[in-house]
Each structure stands twice: as C-alpha cells, then as structure tokens.
Design a protein around this motif. Sequence first.
Motif, short mmCIF file in Angstrom:
data_model
loop_
_atom_site.label_atom_id
_atom_site.label_comp_id
_atom_site.label_asym_id
_atom_site.label_seq_id
_atom_site.Cartn_x
_atom_site.Cartn_y
_atom_site.Cartn_z
N MET A 1 0.81 -1.32 -0.16
CA MET A 1 -0.05 0.04 0.03
C MET A 1 0.81 1.07 -0.10
N LEU A 27 -9.95 0.04 2.19
CA LEU A 27 -8.97 -0.26 1.64
C LEU A 27 -9.22 -1.58 0.88
N ASN A 28 -9.88 -2.45 1.25
CA ASN A 28 -10.04 -3.67 0.73
C ASN A 28 -8.67 -4.69 0.71
N GLU A 29 -8.33 -4.40 1.81
CA GLU A 29 -7.13 -5.51 1.98
C GLU A 29 -7.34 -6.25 3.31
N PRO A 30 -6.53 -7.55 3.28
CA PRO A 30 -6.78 -8.29 4.40
C PRO A 30 -6.56 -7.60 5.76
N ILE A 31 -7.69 -7.88 6.58
CA ILE A 31 -7.44 -7.23 7.85
C ILE A 31 -7.75 -7.90 9.27
N PRO A 134 -2.68 -10.74 7.48
CA PRO A 134 -3.20 -9.48 7.50
C PRO A 134 -2.28 -8.22 6.68
N LYS A 135 -2.85 -7.37 5.92
CA LYS A 135 -2.13 -6.16 5.56
C LYS A 135 -2.23 -4.87 6.32
N ILE A 136 -3.54 -5.14 7.20
CA ILE A 136 -3.99 -4.29 8.17
C ILE A 136 -4.38 -4.76 9.64
#
Length: 209
Positions: A1, A27-31, A134-136
């Motif tokens: 990101m 953000l539509n990222e793995p969270i 996760p990215k978040i």
Amino acid sequence: MDLDLDALNSTLRNASAEEIIRWAVSLNEPIMASTSFSPNAAVMLKLVTDVAPEMPVVWADSGYNVPDAYRVAEQLIKLLKPNLKPYVPLITAEHRNAIMGGIPHPDDNPELHREFTRQVKLEPFNRAFAELAPKIWVTGIRKEETEFRQNLDILSWDGRGILKVAPIFYWTEVDVQAYMSEHKLPSCKHYFDPTKVAENRECGLHTSA
C-alpha cells in the motif's frame, strides 16, 4: 500500500473511531483486529463488531489470566459475537511453570523473561499473522498508555510491513469510561498479563517487529 501516513493521520485526527475503522475496511486489504480482554477491551470489540462484524479478532490467550477476566471474556463473546480467532501457546502454563519455575521477572532474569514473552505472547501472535496474512491490523492502543506509544499515531507501519490502525488512539481514559457507561459494557475488575510488570510497560507485541 502506497499511503501518505502524515496526510492521512492529519485527516483522520478529526474522524470518529467508527469512521476510522470504515476507512481501514475500505482499503479492501486483508484485515484483522486484536483483543486481550483486558479492562475496557469491550470498547474496541463493540466498535469492530458494529462496523465490520466479519473482521477476524485475534485473541492470544496466555493461559495465565485470572478467573474474573475469563468470565467477562465469555460475557463479551456472547454479547458482541466477534469473529474471534483464539491463539494459545504451544505448551500449557503448567508445563512451562515446571520448566521455568514460574513466571520469570524481567529484572531478575531478563533473558528467561524474553523467552517467556516469546512463548506466551509473540509466538501465538506471529502464528496468527502467518495464518491470516493481514495487511491491516486494527488495534486498541492509545497514546497516553505508554512512553513508546507517544511516538505513534492513528496510522503507523509495523515492522512486518502491516498497517496498524488505532481508532481510539487519542481517546483519554475519560472517553473510554464514558463509552463503556453509555453502552453498558462489562469489564473485568481483575486482569493479569504475565509478560508485563507494570501497566505502562510494553509486552513486546508492538515493539518486537
């Protein structure tokens, strides 16, 4: 990101906790989120379950907590129905006590305490990170809690490259208590984190990577 954290932190400073969580989800990222079921942990659990009920909530249960904390944890699980993902150490507390002679104190045996912390807190969390990828990471840390957190903000990069999002970062203890009271949320009166000696000490989870 590719994010401009300075600009985003400036903007989000005036957003509500719910809006910050919605922004993170957008953000539509793995969270993922996390909880310790420590006093007033219900604040973040309610915020997350209200805004994004499907978000995985990681609980690294050391196995050393006190009955009151576990009983309140069960109440909150039934009340808020988080998408809870419990992670426990690879060996039991009793097994570890037999090997280490109880919970090592960081001043008496720093090396043993570091290994203890790795086993009961860091390894379970690292397993969660590896499995959930996760990215978040939505976390309940607040600025006023420790000296280390004074240098963070609502958004910060974890050493793993994960974006940490702290929706209640600028909340005071008064804010927390007001939210707990408004929503009539239960909180444990007794809590024990074996990786800490004092409430204002970092256990290593937010400083290890």
